[in-house]
Motif scaffolding. Structure first.
Motif: not given
Lengths: 313, 454
Positions: A8-18, A289-294, B275-283
């Motif tokens: 999950r942490i890996g995916v979170s970091v990936l999302t943040l990078l994205l 993302i952190m909140m989702n992870l927690i 889905y996990s991207v905070p949508d409003v920021l990107i919007v």
């Protein structure tokens, strides 16, 4: 469990990078330069761009940003507060703290009021209390936050003069009331709805009947036995709620004239101050993302029925 | 292995069952025949759902209210003489139901006359007409024409049916005092009554003065007309955005669900990340980023599609693009779940075993069975799209002036909220009712189509 958390942490970091990449590319997709004004000559723009490293290839700029973020350096502001560290602007000038305080109060209010309201509605199912709460929550999730905030402003602020019209830097406890209510009303109603549904599910279960047969008091049954099991949907909602509160923060800060991060973010977008936009987006996105992870980790801890191996539902 | 006596596969002669068991069968009696025939029409799934929906009083009430708002937004503008963009300079900052000075004069004059032109009320009025041209209008079978030689400030042209030559200008003062004797005929011609004079335009008549029900804003625009138009914009955005989400989401989700395996895994990980991207920021970012390039593209492109989009306004188009980019993920998850669930059903296995081609399975089995879910998800998507649009417009990033939406009306009202709170109340209430009724109707449809979900 450990492998799940690591994944999950890996995916979170990936999302943040994205998100960093998306934000960066989006900002650079806008034609023109942030230094373009009516007075500036091409040489001046080129000089300013060279000074802030905007003349380098995109991929190098992106790499510099990512490298900087992992070292806690977010670059310096280009326009709004020329030359000031973005980290300083966001964290040391009280903007983040202001928004964060509002957000935390709103989350607390939403949970502390929303959950009992849902319990009360479920316990009094079909009575007038349930009907009143049902109308309130249904309207509550339909009313846009800016309408609610403006209503609070008109009635509590202007007509009845109970609360200050401009909340400003939230120095007074009274200044908190209207923004926090405006921010937390939607999640509160949503939580009340969620709790009511899952509570109704729970009180028809056999173990509640057993507890009742043993002669336990109603309050104890509801809050000790039933509530534990119906908190899972509420915990799941905490992730989206954080995102919602950040979004709501933009509106609330605009309405009540609070100089927080949300208000600053919008003006930085309009001013095209790249490092500030990037910095704010990354900080807020990281928070969500952190909140989702927690939340993901907690609710798998809370409810052992949720399988840990397959993270896919 | 026991040998089957009766049904030998590939047997030369299929045994005639009727012949074999003839003794065991007796013809049905009349009574039995009645009980065996269909006594009433079988209730189809949709008919049953409709019946359940009709029984749901809350949803029916919400649907009725929604239709009222719908008619208000789409038919309303035809019923009132005001336009969302026209600025009536004499009618600025009016409270709900209030009349401006010029309008009050017109009202007073109307008590004595049949028809009026208000010279200051609307942009198409007499004071804005070019001079030295003959204008004409027809009333009760008589055509009246006149020259517009001289335009005065607050004057009204009025017309009395019983008088012979009734076309006059009167001053505002006369109208207030109820005196019409000292009026001056400026220009009036009875020639060319039947033929329209050259270079003349037909003028609209005012038979009564329409009140500004919701008041006017600081630029003198009628607030009710703007609310109607804003409701129309918000509703259209909600519906179109939901359709975009439906299209992209169901395409993506059904492809992932149908193909399955590695493709499905990768496609769903993409969905997870979006889905996990905070949508409003990107919007918010997308809104700002898209605006300028989109405007440039729309201006340069000669195609009809681009012109249509350009009429809509860049703000609205970029809202659609953000929906197409970010909001389909929820829908694609729902559709994938449906497809996966249906794929493992016996009737699909049976169809596959019978050699039915995949496209026919999709058409006959998967699509009809998932329509209910799609309808529910789309219905609930509309209010959330309206919500997002109003949020963006409120922050000043959505539709741009003079185009309006309910969110931007609220945003405009915020500047003067302490003085004119009603400017925010009306669009705010309409917006809330719109979202509320759509939510309730969506819930009702969900309960009707899928009673298990209740």
């Amino acid at each position: 469990m450990l492998s799940y958390v690591a994944k999950r942490i890996g995916v979170s970091v990936l999302t943040l990078l994205l998100i960093i990449c998306i934000t960066f590319l989006l900002m650079n997709a806008v034609p023109g330069s942030p230094f373009m004004t009516e007075k500036s000559t091409p040489e001046m723009i080129a000089m300013a761009e060279a000074k802030y490293g905007l003349d380098k290839p995109l991929i190098v700029q992106l790499w510099n940003y990512i490298k900087g973020y992992f070292q806690g350096d977010m670059g310096v502001s280009l326009k709004m507060q020329k030359g000031t560290d973005v980290t300083t602007i966001i964290f040391r000038e009280g903007k983040f703290v202001l928004s964060f305080k509002l957000g935390v109060w709103a989350v607390l209010l939403a949970v502390i009021v929303g959950v009992p309201l849902g319990c009360i509605a479920a316990y009094n199912r079909g009575s007038w209390i349930d009907s009143v709460l049902r109308v309130m929550t249904t309207v509550g999730v339909a009313i846009p936050s800016f309408v609610l905030c403006s209503l609070l402003l008109i009635y509590c602020g202007v007509k009845w003069e109970l609360l200050p019209v401009i909340s400003g830097s939230l120095t007074d406890w009274k200044a908190y009331i209207a923004p926090v209510i405006g921010l937390s009303f939607y999640p509160m109603c949503y939580i009340a709805k969620l709790t009511r549904t899952s509570m109704l599910d729970a009180i028809n279960q056999d173990y509640i009947r057993t507890a009742r047969a043993k002669g336990l008091k109603t309050g104890r049954i509801i809050f000790k036995h039933a509530l534990r099991n119906c908190l899972i949907p509420v915990i799941t909602y905490l992730g989206p709620m954080t995102a919602g509160i950040i979004t709501g923060g933009f509106v609330v800060e605009q309405t009540f004239q609070i100089p927080g991060l949300g208000k600053y973010f919008i003006s930085s977008i309009l001013n095209r101050d790249y490092p500030i936009i990037m910095g704010t987006t990354v900080v807020l996105a990281a928070l969500v993302i952190m909140m989702n992870l927690i939340v993901d980790i907690t609710y798998k801890l809370v409810d052992p029925r949720i399988s840990l191996i397959k993270g896919d539902s | 292995m026991q040998k089957l006596n009766l049904f030998q596969l590939n047997a030369d002669r299929v045994p005639d069952l009727k012949e074999m068991f003839a003794a065991d069968f007796t013809p049905a009696s009349a009574e039995e025949r009645v009980s065996a025939t269909e006594s009433r029409k079988s209730v189809s799934y949709w008919r049953d759902a409709l019946r359940r929906f009709k029984q749901n009083k809350v949803s029916m009430g919400a649907l009725a209210l929604f239709f009222v708002i719908f008619l208000f937004s789409f038919l309303g503008p035809m019923l009132i003489p005001y336009n969302y963009a026209d600025q009536y300079r004499c009618s600025m900052k009016l409270a709900p139901g209030e009349f401006s000075k010029a309008e009050m004069t017109a009202k007073a004059a109307l008590e004595h006359a049949d028809l009026i032109y208000d010279t200051v009320l609307s942009p198409g009025s007499i004071s804005s007409l070019s001079r030295n041209t003959t204008y004409w209008f027809r009333h009760k079978g008589v055509t009246y024409s006149f020259y517009n030689e001289k335009t005065l400030g607050d004057v009204i042209v009025l017309f009395r049916a019983e008088d012979a030559d009734p076309l006059v200008y009167i001053s505002e003062k006369d109208a207030e005092n109820g005196v019409f004797d000292n009026v001056t005929v400026i220009a009036y011609s009875t020639e060319n009554i039947d033929t329209r004079a050259e270079n003349t335009a037909r003028l609209p008549l005012i038979r009564n003065v329409c009140p500004h029900v919701f008041g006017t804003d600081s630029a003198g625009r009628d607030l009710m007309a703007r609310c109607m138009y804003g409701g129309r914009v918000s509703l259209s955005i909600g519906i179109i955005a939901a359709l975009i989400v439906l299209f992209i989401g169901s395409l993506y989700g059904s492809v992932a669900g149908l193909i399955g395996g590695k493709v499905d895994f990768i496609m769903m990980r993409v969905v997870d990340i979006i889905y996990s991207v905070p949508d409003v920021l990107i919007v918010l970012l997308l809104q700002v980023v898209l605006k300028d390039p989109l405007q440039a593209w729309l201006d340069s492109s000669p195609s009809g599609f681009a012109r249509m989009m350009s009429n809509l306004g860049v703000g609205i188009v970029s809202i659609f693009i953000t929906f197409a980019c970010l909001y389909w993920v929820g829908m694609s998850r729902i559709v994938r779940g449906q497809v996966l669930q249906l794929k493992s059903q016996e009737f699909v296995t049976a169809a596959t075993a019978l050699g039915v081609p995949r496209s026919r399975i999709v058409k006959r089995h998967l699509l009809p069975n998932s329509v209910g879910q799609l309808v529910i998800a789309t219905c609930l998507q509309i209010p959330s799209a309206i919500f997002l649009e109003s949020f963006l417009s409120f922050l000043g990033l959505g539709v741009s002036i003079p185009m309006t939406s309910l969110g931007s009306l609220c945003s405009d009202a915020l500047e003067t909220i302490t003085l004119y709170p009603y400017r925010l109340l009306y669009p705010g209430i309409i917006l809330t009712l719109l979202v509320l009724t759509l939510n309730l109707v969506g819930d009702g449809i969900r309960d009707a189509l899928d009673p298990r979900l209740k």
